[in-house]
Write a protein that holds these residues in place. Structure first.
Motif, PDB file in Angstrom:
ATOM      1  N   ILE A 418      19.367  -4.704 -12.852  1.00 29.04           N
ATOM      2  CA  ILE A 418      19.973  -4.243 -11.692  1.00 29.04           C
ATOM      3  C   ILE A 418      19.832  -5.298 -10.690  1.00 29.04           C
ATOM      4  CG2 ILE A 418      19.532  -1.866 -12.513  1.00 29.04           C
ATOM      5  CD1 ILE A 418      17.127  -2.019 -10.501  1.00 29.04           C
ATOM      6  N   GLY A 419      18.958  -6.195 -10.740  1.00 27.45           N
ATOM      7  CA  GLY A 419      18.906  -7.236  -9.916  1.00 27.45           C
ATOM      8  C   GLY A 419      19.846  -8.326  -9.559  1.00 27.45           C
ATOM      9  N   ARG A 420      20.748  -8.328 -10.868  1.00 24.55           N
ATOM     10  CA  ARG A 420      22.078  -9.278 -10.895  1.00 24.55           C
ATOM     11  C   ARG A 420      23.274  -8.704 -10.045  1.00 24.55           C
ATOM     12  NH1 ARG A 420      21.136 -12.974 -15.119  1.00 24.55           N
ATOM     13  NH2 ARG A 420      19.502 -12.622 -16.538  1.00 24.55           N
ATOM     14  N   VAL A 421      23.014  -7.497  -9.660  1.00 23.13           N
ATOM     15  CA  VAL A 421      24.422  -6.952  -8.914  1.00 23.13           C
ATOM     16  C   VAL A 421      24.319  -7.208  -7.590  1.00 23.13           C
ATOM     17  CG1 VAL A 421      25.787  -4.852  -8.627  1.00 23.13           C
ATOM     18  CG2 VAL A 421      24.234  -5.016 -10.771  1.00 23.13           C
ATOM     19  N   VAL A 422      25.381  -7.385  -6.859  1.00 22.21           N
ATOM     20  CA  VAL A 422      25.586  -7.840  -5.434  1.00 22.21           C
ATOM     21  C   VAL A 422      25.982  -6.821  -4.445  1.00 22.21           C
ATOM     22  CG1 VAL A 422      25.607 -10.493  -6.030  1.00 22.21           C
ATOM     23  CG2 VAL A 422      27.813  -8.869  -5.938  1.00 22.21           C
ATOM     24  N   LYS A 423      26.656  -5.629  -5.094  1.00 23.89           N
ATOM     25  CA  LYS A 423      27.068  -4.750  -4.242  1.00 23.89           C
ATOM     26  C   LYS A 423      26.426  -3.382  -4.586  1.00 23.89           C
ATOM     27  CE  LYS A 423      31.945  -6.139  -3.960  1.00 23.89           C
ATOM     28  NZ  LYS A 423      33.403  -5.959  -4.219  1.00 23.89           N
ATOM     29  N   ILE A 424      26.323  -2.603  -3.318  1.00 31.09           N
ATOM     30  CA  ILE A 424      25.283  -1.375  -3.460  1.00 31.09           C
ATOM     31  C   ILE A 424      25.918  -0.513  -4.496  1.00 31.09           C
ATOM     32  CG2 ILE A 424      24.462   0.643  -2.141  1.00 31.09           C
ATOM     33  CD1 ILE A 424      24.230  -1.368   0.460  1.00 31.09           C
ATOM     34  N   GLU A 425      27.221  -0.044  -4.494  1.00 33.98           N
ATOM     35  CA  GLU A 425      27.887   0.791  -5.379  1.00 33.98           C
ATOM     36  C   GLU A 425      27.615   0.375  -6.748  1.00 33.98           C
ATOM     37  OE1 GLU A 425      29.506  -0.749  -2.933  1.00 33.98           O
ATOM     38  OE2 GLU A 425      29.658   0.935  -1.453  1.00 33.98           O
ATOM     39  N   ASP A 426      27.560  -0.930  -7.204  1.00 33.48           N
ATOM     40  CA  ASP A 426      27.569  -1.314  -8.354  1.00 33.48           C
ATOM     41  C   ASP A 426      25.941  -1.260  -8.724  1.00 33.48           C
ATOM     42  OD1 ASP A 426      30.087  -1.957  -8.702  1.00 33.48           O
ATOM     43  OD2 ASP A 426      29.963  -4.140  -8.012  1.00 33.48           O
ATOM     44  N   LEU A 427      25.246  -1.358  -7.453  1.00 31.66           N
ATOM     45  CA  LEU A 427      23.708  -1.664  -7.984  1.00 31.66           C
ATOM     46  C   LEU A 427      23.400   0.139  -8.325  1.00 31.66           C
ATOM     47  CD1 LEU A 427      20.972  -3.187  -7.611  1.00 31.66           C
ATOM     48  CD2 LEU A 427      20.906  -2.225  -5.263  1.00 31.66           C
ATOM     49  N   LEU A 428      23.843   1.157  -7.637  1.00 22.56           N
ATOM     50  CA  LEU A 428      23.564   2.201  -8.007  1.00 22.56           C
ATOM     51  C   LEU A 428      24.108   2.681  -9.375  1.00 22.56           C
ATOM     52  CD1 LEU A 428      24.178   3.961  -4.403  1.00 22.56           C
ATOM     53  CD2 LEU A 428      21.966   3.395  -5.521  1.00 22.56           C
ATOM     54  N   GLU A 429      25.263   2.398  -9.623  1.00 20.64           N
ATOM     55  CA  GLU A 429      25.953   2.641 -10.908  1.00 20.64           C
ATOM     56  C   GLU A 429      24.930   1.811 -12.039  1.00 20.64           C
ATOM     57  OE1 GLU A 429      30.103   2.133 -13.719  1.00 20.64           O
ATOM     58  OE2 GLU A 429      30.053   1.826 -11.168  1.00 20.64           O
ATOM     59  N   ARG A 430      24.599   0.507 -11.850  1.00 17.28           N
ATOM     60  CA  ARG A 430      23.656   0.181 -12.959  1.00 17.28           C
ATOM     61  C   ARG A 430      22.550   0.796 -12.992  1.00 17.28           C
ATOM     62  NH1 ARG A 430      23.542  -5.260 -14.803  1.00 17.28           N
ATOM     63  NH2 ARG A 430      25.821  -4.934 -14.509  1.00 17.28           N
ATOM     64  N   PHE A 431      21.709   1.311 -11.882  1.00 17.16           N
ATOM     65  CA  PHE A 431      20.513   2.089 -12.153  1.00 17.16           C
ATOM     66  C   PHE A 431      20.436   3.031 -12.864  1.00 17.16           C
ATOM     67  CE2 PHE A 431      18.089   5.202  -9.800  1.00 17.16           C
ATOM     68  CZ  PHE A 431      16.958   4.723 -10.137  1.00 17.16           C
ATOM     69  N   VAL A 432      21.712   3.796 -12.491  1.00 19.61           N
ATOM     70  CA  VAL A 432      22.170   5.118 -13.288  1.00 19.61           C
ATOM     71  C   VAL A 432      22.077   4.873 -14.825  1.00 19.61           C
ATOM     72  CG1 VAL A 432      23.671   6.992 -13.717  1.00 19.61           C
ATOM     73  CG2 VAL A 432      22.869   6.529 -11.376  1.00 19.61           C
ATOM     74  N   GLN A 433      22.693   3.780 -15.451  1.00 19.92           N
ATOM     75  CA  GLN A 433      22.841   3.513 -16.568  1.00 19.92           C
ATOM     76  C   GLN A 433      21.480   3.291 -17.208  1.00 19.92           C
ATOM     77  OE1 GLN A 433      25.798   0.318 -16.722  1.00 19.92           O
ATOM     78  NE2 GLN A 433      27.377   1.672 -16.135  1.00 19.92           N
ATOM     79  N   GLU A 434      20.638   2.279 -16.516  1.00 16.67           N
ATOM     80  CA  GLU A 434      19.504   2.252 -16.809  1.00 16.67           C
ATOM     81  C   GLU A 434      18.519   3.266 -17.018  1.00 16.67           C
ATOM     82  OE1 GLU A 434      18.377  -0.865 -18.072  1.00 16.67           O
ATOM     83  OE2 GLU A 434      20.460  -1.848 -17.846  1.00 16.67           O
ATOM     84  N   VAL A 435      18.491   3.936 -16.199  1.00 13.21           N
ATOM     85  CA  VAL A 435      17.662   5.305 -16.180  1.00 13.21           C
ATOM     86  C   VAL A 435      17.919   6.399 -17.153  1.00 13.21           C
ATOM     87  CG1 VAL A 435      16.839   7.389 -15.033  1.00 13.21           C
ATOM     88  CG2 VAL A 435      16.896   5.187 -13.969  1.00 13.21           C
ATOM     89  N   SER A 436      19.294   6.651 -17.476  1.00 15.98           N
ATOM     90  CA  SER A 436      19.813   7.384 -18.516  1.00 15.98           C
ATOM     91  C   SER A 436      19.677   6.723 -19.967  1.00 15.98           C
ATOM     92  CB  SER A 436      21.259   7.348 -18.442  1.00 15.98           C
ATOM     93  OG  SER A 436      21.772   8.175 -19.514  1.00 15.98           O
TER      94      SER A 436
END
Length: 788
Positions: A418-436
């Motif tokens: 998730i630290g590689r993402v530079v936009k907040i929307e993409d950050l939240l989407e990547r976070f959801v994918q990792e948790v799931s």
């Protein structure tokens, strides 16, 4: 030839420990061999009617087994008639013997006794085995300290202190046997360890910026006590009848030096209220408490001790190692962490040991002394058990804590993703994918509530929410990182600002239960995510300002102006502080001296006083000239870069303890600002070498390149870790990088613990395209060594 001599001197200076270790090993091995070779008996005698009677044997249990008791008559020691041994007359103690012939006073039986070193277990344990273990432990700790903290005066003194205490302890057996070397080493090391401690405290006071409360000339403390004790010890070997007298003198001198140390620490703490001095004082007093409360007081009141003097004296050996904890906090290990963990082990072990002893006392009929031994054995064993259990649990954590893998490793991989993402929307989407993915739950989403429009958006396209459903979620008072379970889902607060509030939702459908380890993993991940969002917002704001920078009336950003202003103010403050602490103080001192001369009633020696004031003024002017040259080197504008660098190197030569090898090519640069930049680079590199490198050889080369120049630096000093340079807020390294980056140059550095440091700087003057600079951390080839 001269350079070879300098290298030899530097080698000896930097390898002082090996001389100390060699002496330590030679003396220690000899003393231990003496202790092991001959049994120590310690049987006290008295003369009565021309016969020598036993008063009291030191090892009573062994004496009872050998039928040795008070009143027995000693006839021969090692085949020699006792009346022919002159040493017994002024020292009536059988200290060492392999063979005894004595007459039993009860039945008149003549007993011929052969004694081997291992016949007396107590003597082998307390005089040989424990000192040998302490000898090896001190050697290992000293080498470890030398490896971790090279060329630190405090660590060097602490290392010598540990070795000296160890020699004092190891030499007890040989000294008790009246061995010549053992006697000299024991008495000298007893005094030397306290002298080293006083020296250590002096340097520690200076380290804490406190005024030293004792003699400043530390050489006197070394010369006087040690010369007296060594002379008396040698004299007592030549004239054995003085041995007891000089032993008492050594003990009194030891006691006086100990009182001086207590006085320094006590007065220093009462005057400065510094917690470090309090810890030092407690670390010296605490090891004396077992001897006081477990031996001395019970022996005086009840005429029966709880622990023998031999065991209680072992606590005194903790003093050197307590200084390691007080001195090396956060340098070698996290002391607070280890103390907290030890306290945790201590509480559990102590409670269970007390419970065990109550049960044993209730079930069995053990003596008090036996219960004490069981207590210490059980207590220490439990502490060791907890420690090793924690270590094993850590290595077996995949089996113990998770059936899905290592949560620590999963945390690292998730944060990296998730630290590689530079936009907040993409950050939240990547976070959801990792948790799931890691929790193996499909219904995971982030709800974002807009405070202005009261609209709710979700990262899930298949879920829609009514306002009432969202109120229940949004009204939950969650702190950062908290996770709460409701009837249908887990909710967790992620982030909130003036515009949005974000909440994590995990549907469990009353069928999924998250384990404690999974909740802890999710909680830590939420904390990282909150920081990522804050940092991403800052980056977005800065990019937005840069994007609209040209549209503004001023070409510079407000935050950039503020940053530059703060840097200028910081530089001015540091310069003012330096001038206040040096030049201004010197001027005030000169003014006071002149005032004394002007108002002096006696006009004698006026010329000498004025001459002294004149010398102070010249010294102050030289200091002021040095500050001016550092701020703006005068030779740089008048005679050029090469002359300015030559003068700078001459100054370094006078102060340096290393061999300096340098090369300065003549450069033809169009941009005159580069000359000042090169001078500042040389200045910073050489200052770092003087202050931090502890090197034997330092090389610095200014080389002409095709379209610019190179600066190559190398030293064989102590070096440091690359991570420390990257993470540290070091103005030196960072300042050089910023200067090089300002001219579109390349900056490369390589260093490691014990490998020295190499730096290469390359600037291309012809390059017109402005880049972001170059800052890599990899091995650069070591520059060729050219003698100046």
């Amino acid at each position: 030839m001269f350079r070879n001599g300098l290298l030899a001197l530097n080698y000896l200076k930097n390898n002082w420990l090996w001389l100390a270790i060699s002496t330590y090993l030679i003396l220690g091995s000899y003393l231990l061999s003496v202790t092991y070779s001959t049994p120590y008996l310690g049987i006290k005698l008295k003369e009565e009617n021309g016969q020598w009677l036993i008063i009291e044997p030191y090892y009573k249990e062994w004496a009872n087994k050998q039928k040795i008791s008070a009143g027995d008559i000693i006839l021969e020691i090692d085949g020699n008639n006792i009346n022919e041994l002159n040493i017994i007359k002024y020292d009536p103690v059988i200290r060492v013997a392999k063979e005894l012939k004595f007459l039993n006073h009860e039945d008149g039986q003549l007993i011929h006794l052969q004694i081997a070193p291992l016949d007396i277990p107590e003597q082998f344990l307390y005089i040989f085995f424990l000192p040998a273990c302490y000898f090896l432990l001190s050697l290992i700790v000293s080498l470890y300290l030398y490896k971790k903290q090279k060329n630190s005066s405090l660590i060097n003194l602490l290392t010598l202190f540990i070795l000296t205490v160890s020699l004092a302890y190891v030499s007890i057996g040989a000294s008790g046997m009246l061995d010549s070397v053992g006697t000299v080493v024991n008495r000298s090391s007893m005094i030397l360890c306290l002298v080293l401690l006083i020296h250590f405290l002096r340097n520690y006071f200076l380290f804490l910026n406190l005024k030293w409360l004792f003699i400043n000339n530390i050489k006197i403390i070394y010369i006087l006590p040690l010369s007296i004790v060594s002379s008396f010890s040698i004299f007592s070997i030549i004239h054995p009848f003085t041995n007891t007298l000089f032993s008492i003198f050594t003990l009194w001198l030891f006691f006086i030096l100990l009182l001086i140390i207590f006085g320094i620490l006590g007065i220093g703490y009462s005057k400065y209220k510094t917690p470090q001095l309090k810890i030092f004082l407690l670390s010296i007093i605490s090891p004396f408490l077992p001897f006081l409360f477990l031996f001395a007081i019970p022996q005086i009141i009840f005429h029966k001790y709880i622990l023998s003097a031999d065991i209680c004296s072992l606590f005194l050996l903790l003093i050197p190692y307590s200084f390691i904890f007080t001195q090396l906090t956060e340098r070698i290990f996290d002391m607070e962490y280890y103390i907290t963990r030890f306290r945790h082990y201590f509480n559990f072990s102590f409670a269970f040991t007390v419970w065990l002893l109550i049960g044993l006392y209730w079930i069995t009929d053990l003596a008090i002394s036996r219960m004490t031994e069981i207590f210490f054995f059980s207590f220490l064993s439990l502490i060791a058990l907890f420690y090793f259990k924690e270590k094993i649990d850590y290595h077996k954590r995949k089996i113990l804590f998770s059936t899905k893998g290592d949560y620590i490793h999963r945390m690292y991989t998730t944060i990296d993703s998730i630290g590689r993402v530079v936009k907040i929307e993409d950050l939240l989407e990547r976070f959801v994918q990792e948790v799931s993915l890691h929790l193996e739950i499909h219904h995971v989403y982030v709800l974002t509530y807009d405070f202005h429009t009261h609209a709710v958006t979700s990262t899930s396209k298949s879920k829609e929410y009514t306002q009432n459903q969202m109120d229940e979620v949004l009204l939950e008072k969650l702190c950062l990182g908290d996770i709460k379970k409701t009837e249908h889902f887990y909710i967790a607060f992620i982030h909130q600002d003036v515009n949005y509030k974000r909440i994590l939702v995990v549907d469990h459908n009353k069928s999924i239960y998250l384990k404690d380890e999974e909740l802890l993993w999710l909680e830590l991940l939420l904390l990282y995510l909150n920081n990522f969002i804050e940092n991403t917002k800052m980056v977005e704001d800065l990019l937005e300002q840069l994007k609209h920078m040209k549209e503004a009336d001023n070409n510079q950003l407000p935050w950039l102006n503020k940053l530059l202003w703060l840097r200028f103010e910081e530089e001015k403050y540091q310069l003012a502080q330096e001038l206040h602490d040096t030049i201004l103080q010197e001027q005030l001192h000169i003014a006071r001296e002149m005032d004394v001369v002007i108002h002096a009633k006696k006009k004698t020696n006026i010329q000498m006083k004025l001459s002294k004031v004149h010398d102070h003024m010249i010294a102050s002017l030289n200091d002021l000239r040095g500050y001016c040259e550092n701020l703006k080197p005068p030779l740089l504008d008048t005679l050029g870069l090469n002359a300015a660098l030559e003068k700078l190197i001459q100054k370094v030569h006078k102060r340096a303890e290393f061999v300096l090898i340098y090369t300065i090519d003549r450069l033809y640069l169009e941009d005159e600002r580069l000359n000042l930049m090169i001078y500042r680079l040389f200045q910073e590199l050489l200052n770092n070498a003087l202050k931090h490198s502890h090197a034997n050889i330092v090389e610095i080369h200014l080389l002409e390149a095709k379209e610019g120049f190179e600066v190559n630096y190398f030293d064989d000093g102590i070096g440091c870790k690359m991570d420390e340079i990257i993470l540290a807020d070091s103005m030196g390294i960072r300042g050089m990088q910023e200067r090089v980056r300002a001219f579109n140059g390349k900056f490369s550095i390589h260093t490691n613990i014990g490998d020295g440091m190499s730096i290469r700087i390359k600037v291309n003057e012809r390059e017109q395209t402005k880049s972001d600079g170059y800052n890599t951390y990899h091995r650069w080839p070591t520059p060729s060594k050219q003698l100046s």
